[in-house]
Design an enzyme around this catalytic site. Structure first.
Site, PDB file in Angstrom:
ATOM      1  CB  CYS A 124     100.795   8.147  16.357  1.00  0.00           C
ATOM      2  SG  CYS A 124      99.136   8.183  15.720  1.00  0.00           S
ATOM      3  CD  GLU A 125      97.743   1.214  15.645  1.00  0.00           C
ATOM      4  OE1 GLU A 125      98.605   0.328  15.565  1.00  0.00           O
ATOM      5  OE2 GLU A 125      96.590   0.980  16.050  1.00  0.00           O
ATOM      6  CG  HIS A 126      95.412   6.068  14.921  1.00  0.00           C
ATOM      7  ND1 HIS A 126      95.420   6.169  16.287  1.00  0.00           N
ATOM      8  CD2 HIS A 126      94.796   4.897  14.629  1.00  0.00           C
ATOM      9  CE1 HIS A 126      94.814   5.114  16.810  1.00  0.00           C
ATOM     10  NE2 HIS A 126      94.439   4.325  15.831  1.00  0.00           N
ATOM     11  CG  HIS A 127      97.774  10.973  12.771  1.00  0.00           C
ATOM     12  ND1 HIS A 127      97.229  10.700  13.994  1.00  0.00           N
ATOM     13  CD2 HIS A 127      96.826  11.608  12.045  1.00  0.00           C
ATOM     14  CE1 HIS A 127      95.975  11.156  14.025  1.00  0.00           C
ATOM     15  NE2 HIS A 127      95.711  11.701  12.863  1.00  0.00           N
ATOM     16  CD  GLN A 165     100.833   7.131  26.251  1.00  0.00           C
ATOM     17  OE1 GLN A 165     100.800   8.090  25.488  1.00  0.00           O
ATOM     18  NE2 GLN A 165     100.908   7.271  27.563  1.00  0.00           N
ATOM     19  CG  HIS A 193     100.432  10.839  21.476  1.00  0.00           C
ATOM     20  ND1 HIS A 193      99.971   9.659  20.955  1.00  0.00           N
ATOM     21  CD2 HIS A 193     100.689  10.589  22.779  1.00  0.00           C
ATOM     22  CE1 HIS A 193      99.944   8.740  21.915  1.00  0.00           C
ATOM     23  NE2 HIS A 193     100.365   9.284  23.020  1.00  0.00           N
ATOM     24  CB  CYS A 195      99.379  12.894  15.591  1.00  0.00           C
ATOM     25  SG  CYS A 195      99.067  11.798  16.960  1.00  0.00           S
TER      26      CYS A 195
HETATM   27 ZN   LIG Z   1      98.070  10.065  15.897  1.00  0.00          ZN
END
Ligand SMILES: [Zn+2]
Length: 232
Positions: A124-127, A165, A193, A195
């Site tokens: 995941c590019e956010h976490h 995704q 995910h 996260c």
């Molecule tokens: Zn994430």
């Protein structure tokens, strides 16, 4: 910009449609088809990148108070750097894109072909924590066919990036469309995910499904047919 404005800007974030960048990351909103890369992304060589990441990761571990003299931790920054560049984020570099050869559709097979249950690991590019899932990809030939293992390789290439995704789904679909010169491609991704399951809301059972139905796949009948094969 003076320090006060800067502080305020940091506090409020840059707003996009009323959401701050923190909201966007936490809600996994998706901003575009292309992986956001800078123009100079590949000016540095892979080995330079690894050296730099090693130092920076060592710094992160240091800040957290970890003792890098410990035998178990000593090699971690180097291992992480190598893993980022050579493995889990290797799909950022276009040089690692799989070379795909196409063949004539000798058997004149013109129904859907599905390669299902392609297991992939992304992040995941956010976490920067794992996304683990299955991709199912399908196409109808417009005259050319592709080796089955290559469908697998295309999925792995785009998975090995910091991802969202929805973008992963569309990147795979666009790649198949342009390679096979047809709109008749479908991609279904069912993923977990970490996260979501291991932090934040801590839901261990939820999964995310994303789909792309192009061309002749985009009818209720074909979608149904495809879903039946996937669920078998
Ligand atoms: Zn994430």
């Amino acid at each position: 910009m003076n320090t006060e404005t800067l502080k305020l800007k940091k506090k409020n974030g840059h707003k996009l449609n009323g959401f701050s960048h923190e909201d966007i990351g936490d809600d996994h909103l998706y901003a575009g088809l292309k992986t956001p890369l800078r123009k100079d992304a590949f000016v540095m060589s892979d080995s330079e990148k690894k050296e730099k990441i090693e130092l920076l990761f060592e710094e992160i571990m240091n800040v957290m108070g970890l003792d890098l003299n410990d035998d178990s931790l000593k090699g971690t920054p180097k291992r992480v750097a190598k893993m980022y560049i050579d493995e889990i984020f290797s799909g950022l570099n276009p040089l690692n894109k799989p070379k795909i050869a196409l063949f004539d559709n000798k058997y004149k097979y013109n129904q859907m072909l599905i390669e299902k249950n392609i297991t992939f690991y992304s992040n995941c590019e956010h976490h920067f924590v794992p996304i683990i899932g299955k991709a199912h990809v399908a196409y109808m030939s417009s005259g050319k066919v592709i080796g089955l293992s290559k469908l697998n390789r295309i999925v792995q290439y785009y998975a090995k990036r910091p991802q969202v995704q929805e973008r992963l789904t569309n990147q795979i679909a666009e790649e198949l469309k342009s390679l096979l010169n047809t709109d008749d491609v479908a991609v279904v991704i069912d993923a977990k995910h970490l996260c979501v399951s291991s932090r934040g809301i801590k839901d261990e059972t939820s999964a995310t499904v994303t789909t792309f139905y192009g061309g002749r796949f985009n009818t209720a009948q074909k979608i149904n047919e495809l879903q039946n094969y996937i669920n078998q």
